[in-house]
Design a protein around this motif. Structure first.
Motif, PDB file in Angstrom:
ATOM      1  N   MET A 181       0.848  -1.192   0.000  1.00 46.41           N
ATOM      2  CA  MET A 181       0.000   0.000   0.000  1.00 46.41           C
ATOM      3  C   MET A 181       0.884   1.242   0.000  1.00 46.41           C
ATOM      4  O   MET A 181       1.907   1.296   0.703  1.00 46.41           O
ATOM      5  N   ASN A 182       0.504   2.236  -0.793  1.00 46.96           N
ATOM      6  CA  ASN A 182       1.154   3.536  -0.792  1.00 46.96           C
ATOM      7  C   ASN A 182       2.645   3.452  -1.099  1.00 46.96           C
ATOM      8  O   ASN A 182       3.460   4.203  -0.549  1.00 46.96           O
ATOM      9  N   THR A 183       2.988   2.507  -1.985  1.00 43.07           N
ATOM     10  CA  THR A 183       4.385   2.379  -2.380  1.00 43.07           C
ATOM     11  C   THR A 183       4.453   1.608  -3.684  1.00 43.07           C
ATOM     12  O   THR A 183       3.453   1.065  -4.158  1.00 43.07           O
ATOM     13  N   MET A 184       5.626   1.578  -4.292  1.00 45.35           N
ATOM     14  CA  MET A 184       5.901   0.728  -5.449  1.00 45.35           C
ATOM     15  C   MET A 184       7.234   0.047  -5.208  1.00 45.35           C
ATOM     16  O   MET A 184       8.164   0.656  -4.678  1.00 45.35           O
ATOM     17  N   VAL A 185       7.325  -1.216  -5.589  1.00 41.91           N
ATOM     18  CA  VAL A 185       8.514  -2.008  -5.282  1.00 41.91           C
ATOM     19  C   VAL A 185       9.158  -2.499  -6.578  1.00 41.91           C
ATOM     20  O   VAL A 185       8.629  -3.409  -7.225  1.00 41.91           O
ATOM     21  N   PRO A 186      10.278  -1.915  -6.996  1.00 40.39           N
ATOM     22  CA  PRO A 186      10.938  -2.387  -8.213  1.00 40.39           C
ATOM     23  C   PRO A 186      11.663  -3.707  -7.969  1.00 40.39           C
ATOM     24  O   PRO A 186      12.221  -3.926  -6.888  1.00 40.39           O
ATOM     25  N   GLU A 187      11.589  -4.587  -8.956  1.00 40.71           N
ATOM     26  CA  GLU A 187      12.424  -5.788  -8.887  1.00 40.71           C
ATOM     27  C   GLU A 187      13.875  -5.372  -9.076  1.00 40.71           C
ATOM     28  O   GLU A 187      14.192  -4.590  -9.974  1.00 40.71           O
ATOM     29  N   ARG A 188      14.744  -5.894  -8.253  1.00 40.14           N
ATOM     30  CA  ARG A 188      16.135  -5.443  -8.261  1.00 40.14           C
ATOM     31  C   ARG A 188      16.853  -5.801  -9.551  1.00 40.14           C
ATOM     32  O   ARG A 188      17.666  -5.031 -10.070  1.00 40.14           O
ATOM     33  N   ASP A 189      16.569  -7.001 -10.059  1.00 42.60           N
ATOM     34  CA  ASP A 189      17.343  -7.515 -11.187  1.00 42.60           C
ATOM     35  C   ASP A 189      16.749  -7.098 -12.521  1.00 42.60           C
ATOM     36  O   ASP A 189      15.537  -7.133 -12.724  1.00 42.60           O
ATOM     37  N   ILE A 190      17.617  -6.684 -13.432  1.00 44.15           N
ATOM     38  CA  ILE A 190      17.263  -6.471 -14.835  1.00 44.15           C
ATOM     39  C   ILE A 190      18.174  -7.384 -15.650  1.00 44.15           C
ATOM     40  O   ILE A 190      19.393  -7.282 -15.536  1.00 44.15           O
ATOM     41  N   PRO A 191      17.614  -8.311 -16.444  1.00 46.42           N
ATOM     42  CA  PRO A 191      16.189  -8.469 -16.704  1.00 46.42           C
ATOM     43  C   PRO A 191      15.440  -9.079 -15.525  1.00 46.42           C
ATOM     44  O   PRO A 191      16.006  -9.857 -14.759  1.00 46.42           O
ATOM     45  N   SER A 192      14.165  -8.693 -15.395  1.00 47.54           N
ATOM     46  CA  SER A 192      13.287  -9.419 -14.487  1.00 47.54           C
ATOM     47  C   SER A 192      13.074 -10.811 -15.065  1.00 47.54           C
ATOM     48  O   SER A 192      13.406 -11.080 -16.215  1.00 47.54           O
ATOM     49  N   HIS A 193      12.514 -11.712 -14.277  1.00 43.92           N
ATOM     50  CA  HIS A 193      12.513 -13.126 -14.678  1.00 43.92           C
ATOM     51  C   HIS A 193      11.669 -13.420 -15.915  1.00 43.92           C
ATOM     52  O   HIS A 193      11.843 -14.451 -16.556  1.00 43.92           O
ATOM     53  N   GLN A 194      10.752 -12.503 -16.298  1.00 43.17           N
ATOM     54  CA  GLN A 194       9.847 -12.816 -17.408  1.00 43.17           C
ATOM     55  C   GLN A 194      10.574 -12.922 -18.753  1.00 43.17           C
ATOM     56  O   GLN A 194      10.189 -13.734 -19.603  1.00 43.17           O
ATOM     57  N   GLY A 195      11.601 -12.079 -18.974  1.00 45.66           N
ATOM     58  CA  GLY A 195      12.341 -12.144 -20.239  1.00 45.66           C
ATOM     59  C   GLY A 195      13.023 -13.485 -20.443  1.00 45.66           C
ATOM     60  O   GLY A 195      12.785 -14.169 -21.447  1.00 45.66           O
ATOM     61  N   PRO A 196      13.875 -13.907 -19.501  1.00 43.14           N
ATOM     62  CA  PRO A 196      14.467 -15.243 -19.613  1.00 43.14           C
ATOM     63  C   PRO A 196      13.437 -16.361 -19.655  1.00 43.14           C
ATOM     64  O   PRO A 196      13.654 -17.387 -20.298  1.00 43.14           O
ATOM     65  N   ASP A 197      12.302 -16.170 -18.984  1.00 43.46           N
ATOM     66  CA  ASP A 197      11.254 -17.182 -19.011  1.00 43.46           C
ATOM     67  C   ASP A 197      10.687 -17.326 -20.420  1.00 43.46           C
ATOM     68  O   ASP A 197      10.438 -18.442 -20.894  1.00 43.46           O
TER      69      ASP A 197
END
Length: 337
Positions: A181-197
């Motif tokens: 709530m009242n925040t946004m949380v970036p995934e630390r790693d680039i790429p996020s897991h969806q690209g390799p997936d």
């Protein structure tokens, strides 16, 4: 007529059970879970055969007067294939049992590719799954990536793609338990897991993703910047997307300005739970500048993998050898037009 079981009657499992029940070339033998609350009681009301996943669950179900047909082991001996819809990492524990009994199985995108050695997306690699013993239907976000980028690739337009994902914080029915709530949380790693997936399905895709978790539960939203193989027109790009029956072009200027308005449209269309099996891609937002393409779309995290899993059942059991025929049959049964 192949016999199918659904293990795990949650967000995906209940949708899978209903979708399997709509097919005429395989049938639902039973659903299996550890719960005895309103969720499995709804399965009883739908007259599905109920099986207990553990001895402890069997005791609780009997106390709750759930009419049991037997144990998970008894269910597995009656079926040709299992669709495992259990929470992340539980399916990986169930696989030993599936292999011992000798039943084919499908797991969901929360499991690792190595769990099955094959990852599935109907419009991309259906043929490679035919008669396999197991596959993994990739996650909701990865499914959307593969649908859109495969459409561009088939049209000879895709050079590489870079995407940013705004990810829902939790499933709607669990929003009282957690989320942000009242925040946004970036995934630390680039790429996020969806690209390799996505590359686990199509290793040739040149794709990099980044992701941010946002405080909402209805869906995911993607923004994409694609380098095209040539300078082209918006019309040519749209024609490529239209070749996929599971990409729905929508219009911002028709009032579809947010994920909640899109959800409302699918509810009005009479879809169960307002489910959106398609990628909802804004046609009037899409922009082509020379050899660059920019577009955005919304992903229904609870529904997009349902038609994919139905097609995976046909591929693994060998019921249908032609991807296009399976996709058309699934689309018709689920009202995808």
């Amino acid at each position: 007529m192949k016999n199918i079981a659904v293990i795990g009657y949650g967000v995906i499992g209940k949708r899978m059970a209903d979708a399997i029940n709509k097919q005429d070339d395989f049938k639902l033998v039973g659903v299996c879970d550890v719960i005895s609350d309103w969720r499995i009681q709804n399965a009883v009301r739908k007259e599905y055969n109920i099986y207990a996943a553990t001895p402890e669950a069997e005791k609780e179900m009997k106390i709750a007067n759930i009419p049991l047909k037997g144990s998970i082991q008894e269910l597995l001996k009656k079926v040709d294939l299992v669709v495992d819809c259990t929470p992340k990492n539980i399916a990986a524990q169930n696989i030993k049992m599936y292999k011992e009994i000798g039943v084919k199985f499908i797991v969901q995108g929360g499991e690792k590719h190595e769990t099955t050695g094959h990852s599935f997306s109907a419009e991309n690699n259906y043929k490679s799954a035919i008669n396999l013993n197991a596959t993994r239907v990739v996650s909701c976000n990865t499914t959307s990536i593969l649908r859109t980028l495969t459409a561009l690739k088939k049209a000879g337009l895709l050079e590489y793609a870079r995407g940013t994902l705004l990810r829902r914080a939790t499933d709607p029915w669990e929003s009282h338990l957690g989320g942000i709530m009242n925040t946004m949380v970036p995934e630390r790693d680039i790429p996020s897991h969806q690209g390799p997936d996505a590359q686990s399905v199509d290793p040739d895709l040149n794709v990099i993703t980044s992701a941010v978790k946002v405080p909402e539960t209805l869906s995911h939203m993607h923004y994409w910047n694609v380098k095209l193989k040539k300078q082209t027109t918006k019309e040519e790009v749209l024609e490529a997307f239209k070749k996929s029956s599971r990409i729905k072009l929508i219009h911002y200027d028709q009032g579809l300005v947010s994920n909640n308005t899109i959800k409302e449209m699918f509810l009005d269309m009479g879809r169960p739970w307002g489910d959106m099996y398609e990628v909802a891609l804004w046609e009037d937002m899409l922009k082509v500048v020379g050899d660059e393409l920019f577009y955005a779309y919304v992903v229904d995290n609870q529904a997009i993998v349902i038609p994919e899993t139905i097609d995976a059942i046909r591929a693994l059991t060998g019921i249908e050898m032609d991807a296009d025929k399976s996709i058309a049959k699934t689309n018709e049964s689920l009202g995808i037009h």
